[in-house]
Design a protein around this motif. Structure first.
Motif, PDB file in Angstrom:
ATOM      1  N   GLN A 174      89.753  29.526  37.110  1.00 11.84           N
ATOM      2  CA  GLN A 174      90.583  30.734  37.213  1.00 11.84           C
ATOM      3  C   GLN A 174      90.424  31.443  38.548  1.00 11.84           C
ATOM      4  N   PHE A 175      89.194  31.489  39.069  1.00 14.28           N
ATOM      5  CA  PHE A 175      88.906  32.316  40.246  1.00 14.28           C
ATOM      6  C   PHE A 175      88.349  31.524  41.430  1.00 14.28           C
ATOM      7  N   GLY A 176      88.053  30.248  41.249  1.00 11.85           N
ATOM      8  CA  GLY A 176      87.428  29.453  42.295  1.00 11.85           C
ATOM      9  C   GLY A 176      85.915  29.516  42.176  1.00 11.85           C
ATOM     10  N   GLU A 177      85.245  28.469  42.633  1.00 15.52           N
ATOM     11  CA  GLU A 177      83.797  28.366  42.438  1.00 15.52           C
ATOM     12  C   GLU A 177      83.024  29.508  43.082  1.00 15.52           C
ATOM     13  N   ASP A 178      83.516  30.034  44.188  1.00 15.18           N
ATOM     14  CA  ASP A 178      82.834  31.148  44.857  1.00 15.18           C
ATOM     15  C   ASP A 178      83.555  32.474  44.625  1.00 15.18           C
ATOM     16  N   GLY A 179      84.476  32.488  43.678  1.00 13.38           N
ATOM     17  CA  GLY A 179      85.309  33.680  43.507  1.00 13.38           C
ATOM     18  C   GLY A 179      84.914  34.570  42.363  1.00 13.38           C
ATOM     19  N   TRP A 180      83.748  34.350  41.772  1.00  6.81           N
ATOM     20  CA  TRP A 180      83.367  35.155  40.612  1.00  6.81           C
ATOM     21  C   TRP A 180      81.851  35.215  40.499  1.00  6.81           C
ATOM     22  N   LYS A 181      81.394  36.175  39.717  1.00 13.04           N
ATOM     23  CA  LYS A 181      79.973  36.248  39.350  1.00 13.04           C
ATOM     24  C   LYS A 181      79.866  36.805  37.940  1.00 13.04           C
ATOM     25  N   LEU A 182      78.844  36.370  37.249  1.00 17.05           N
ATOM     26  CA  LEU A 182      78.584  36.848  35.885  1.00 17.05           C
ATOM     27  C   LEU A 182      77.779  38.138  36.004  1.00 17.05           C
ATOM     28  N   ALA A 183      78.492  39.258  35.988  1.00 19.62           N
ATOM     29  CA  ALA A 183      77.856  40.549  36.230  1.00 19.62           C
ATOM     30  C   ALA A 183      77.171  41.102  34.983  1.00 19.62           C
ATOM     31  N   PHE A 184      77.816  40.973  33.814  1.00 20.11           N
ATOM     32  CA  PHE A 184      77.299  41.547  32.568  1.00 20.11           C
ATOM     33  C   PHE A 184      77.469  40.537  31.438  1.00 20.11           C
ATOM     34  N   ALA A 185      76.530  40.544  30.509  1.00 15.76           N
ATOM     35  CA  ALA A 185      76.648  39.719  29.303  1.00 15.76           C
ATOM     36  C   ALA A 185      76.066  40.485  28.123  1.00 15.76           C
ATOM     37  N   TYR A 186      76.728  40.357  26.981  1.00 17.42           N
ATOM     38  CA  TYR A 186      76.321  41.012  25.743  1.00 17.42           C
ATOM     39  C   TYR A 186      76.187  39.956  24.653  1.00 17.42           C
ATOM     40  N   GLY A 187      75.043  39.942  23.948  1.00 17.06           N
ATOM     41  CA  GLY A 187      74.850  39.003  22.857  1.00 17.06           C
ATOM     42  C   GLY A 187      73.893  39.551  21.823  1.00 17.06           C
ATOM     43  N   ASP A 188      73.948  38.972  20.621  1.00 13.56           N
ATOM     44  CA  ASP A 188      73.117  39.479  19.522  1.00 13.56           C
ATOM     45  C   ASP A 188      72.130  38.446  18.982  1.00 13.56           C
ATOM     46  N   ASP A 192      72.363  33.075  22.188  1.00 14.60           N
ATOM     47  CA  ASP A 192      73.065  33.644  23.343  1.00 14.60           C
ATOM     48  C   ASP A 192      72.177  33.738  24.579  1.00 14.60           C
ATOM     49  N   ARG A 193      70.936  33.274  24.480  1.00 16.99           N
ATOM     50  CA  ARG A 193      69.988  33.535  25.558  1.00 16.99           C
ATOM     51  C   ARG A 193      70.412  32.914  26.888  1.00 16.99           C
ATOM     52  N   SER A 194      71.077  31.758  26.869  1.00 17.11           N
ATOM     53  CA  SER A 194      71.456  31.111  28.126  1.00 17.11           C
ATOM     54  C   SER A 194      72.408  31.978  28.929  1.00 17.11           C
ATOM     55  N   ILE A 195      73.400  32.509  28.266  1.00 17.67           N
ATOM     56  CA  ILE A 195      74.376  33.313  29.002  1.00 17.67           C
ATOM     57  C   ILE A 195      73.792  34.664  29.395  1.00 17.67           C
ATOM     58  N   LEU A 196      72.890  35.205  28.588  1.00 16.59           N
ATOM     59  CA  LEU A 196      72.235  36.464  28.946  1.00 16.59           C
ATOM     60  C   LEU A 196      71.332  36.269  30.157  1.00 16.59           C
ATOM     61  N   GLN A 197      70.604  35.166  30.188  1.00 15.49           N
ATOM     62  CA  GLN A 197      69.709  34.905  31.316  1.00 15.49           C
ATOM     63  C   GLN A 197      70.474  34.708  32.623  1.00 15.49           C
ATOM     64  N   ALA A 198      71.694  34.217  32.529  1.00 17.87           N
ATOM     65  CA  ALA A 198      72.483  33.944  33.734  1.00 17.87           C
ATOM     66  C   ALA A 198      73.158  35.183  34.299  1.00 17.87           C
ATOM     67  N   ALA A 199      73.210  36.272  33.527  1.00 18.73           N
ATOM     68  CA  ALA A 199      73.929  37.466  33.954  1.00 18.73           C
ATOM     69  C   ALA A 199      73.061  38.361  34.843  1.00 18.73           C
ATOM     70  N   GLU A 200      73.709  39.096  35.735  1.00 20.00           N
ATOM     71  CA  GLU A 200      72.986  40.078  36.540  1.00 20.00           C
ATOM     72  C   GLU A 200      72.402  41.162  35.657  1.00 20.00           C
ATOM     73  N   THR A 201      73.198  41.593  34.665  1.00 24.47           N
ATOM     74  CA  THR A 201      72.745  42.605  33.705  1.00 24.47           C
ATOM     75  C   THR A 201      73.039  42.102  32.307  1.00 24.47           C
ATOM     76  N   ALA A 202      71.991  42.034  31.474  1.00 21.66           N
ATOM     77  CA  ALA A 202      72.139  41.522  30.115  1.00 21.66           C
ATOM     78  C   ALA A 202      71.827  42.621  29.110  1.00 21.66           C
ATOM     79  N   TYR A 203      72.577  42.611  28.011  1.00 23.65           N
ATOM     80  CA  TYR A 203      72.347  43.558  26.927  1.00 23.65           C
ATOM     81  C   TYR A 203      72.159  42.791  25.627  1.00 23.65           C
ATOM     82  N   ALA A 204      71.083  43.101  24.904  1.00 24.01           N
ATOM     83  CA  ALA A 204      70.857  42.539  23.576  1.00 24.01           C
ATOM     84  C   ALA A 204      71.381  43.539  22.555  1.00 24.01           C
ATOM     85  N   VAL A 205      72.392  43.153  21.821  1.00 30.06           N
ATOM     86  CA  VAL A 205      73.061  44.057  20.879  1.00 30.06           C
ATOM     87  C   VAL A 205      72.569  43.769  19.467  1.00 30.06           C
ATOM     88  N   ASN A 206      71.902  44.752  18.863  1.00 32.80           N
ATOM     89  CA  ASN A 206      71.357  44.547  17.514  1.00 32.80           C
ATOM     90  C   ASN A 206      70.731  43.160  17.403  1.00 32.80           C
TER      91      ASN A 206
END
Length: 226
Positions: A174-188, A192-206
């Motif tokens: 969608q954005f090109g390999e250098d055209g995006w970053k995973l800034a935030f991730a939310y998981g419960d 979900d740990r893989s995507i949370l670990q890859a984010a700049e800011t991760a939130y554990a929801v309940n």
């Protein structure tokens, strides 16, 4: 002025995070009430669920194939409408107000909101019509040449570590390999740990217990959404 800064993604898990509860479980209950699944299939789904709770290795495609036996050889339009109606009657009221607010805030801040989920695609597409996310990545079932559903998964279910690889594939396209970053991730859930670990800011929801322990170790904020 056109900015060449990378697109900032805010990625939300769906079941247990954006909504209260688990939409595939709710769907199975709904299908059982309507007698759309034979008892033998229901027993196999329940056994799978027990093993999942015990964190035993499981075939994610297999259980989705079992659930979709209720829809095999039925027209795509008919099944999609059934799932839309199910979402409206059962799932929509479970969408968390705090998730909706967080999605809206990210959108207002110029971030692109993506929901990533192991649940069936028509349910998330229906949710996208009413909530502040622009893209979704979810589990898609194969369609036969006559435009009826099979009970086979197209590719892989968007579950566990597959969520991160699916987001990368989507964002690169969608954005090109250098055209995006995973800034935030939310998981419960601990899956979900893989995507949370890859984010700049991760939130554990309940979070469940394993994810809560990981959040403490990693210093992730824990959100208690009603």
């Amino acid at each position: 002025m056109i900015s060449d800064a990378p697109v900032r993604l805010a990625v939300f898990d769906f079941d247990g995070t954006s909504i209260r509860g688990n939409s595939p479980v709710l769907l199975v209950r709904h299908l059982v009430r309507k007698r759309m699944l034979p008892p033998s299939v229901v027993v196999r789904i329940l056994l799978w669920a027990v093993a999942y709770k015990l964190r035993l290795p499981q075939n994610e495609s297999w259980v989705r194939c079992l659930v979709f036996r209720a829809f095999a050889r039925k027209p795509v339009r008919e099944v999609d409408q059934f799932l839309r109606d199910f979402y409206d009657s059962t799932v929509e009221r479970r969408f968390r107000t705090q998730a909706d607010e967080a999605m809206h805030q990210h959108t207002e801040a110029g971030e692109v909101v993506v929901v990533v989920s192991a649940t069936f695609e028509p349910l998330v597409l229906r949710a996208m019509e009413s909530h502040s996310f622009q893209y979704q990545i979810s589990t898609r079932m194969k369609v036969a040449a006559d435009e009826t559903y099979t009970n086979e998964v197209e590719g892989l279910p968007v579950e566990g570590a597959r969520k991160l690889s699916a987001v990368r594939e989507f964002a690169n396209a969608q954005f090109g390999e250098d055209g995006w970053k995973l800034a935030f991730a939310y998981g419960d859930h601990h899956s979900d740990r893989s995507i949370l670990q890859a984010a700049e800011t991760a939130y554990a929801v309940n979070p469940d217990r394993p994810l809560a322990r990981m959040a403490r170790r990693c210093g992730w904020p824990v959100l208690r959404w009603r």
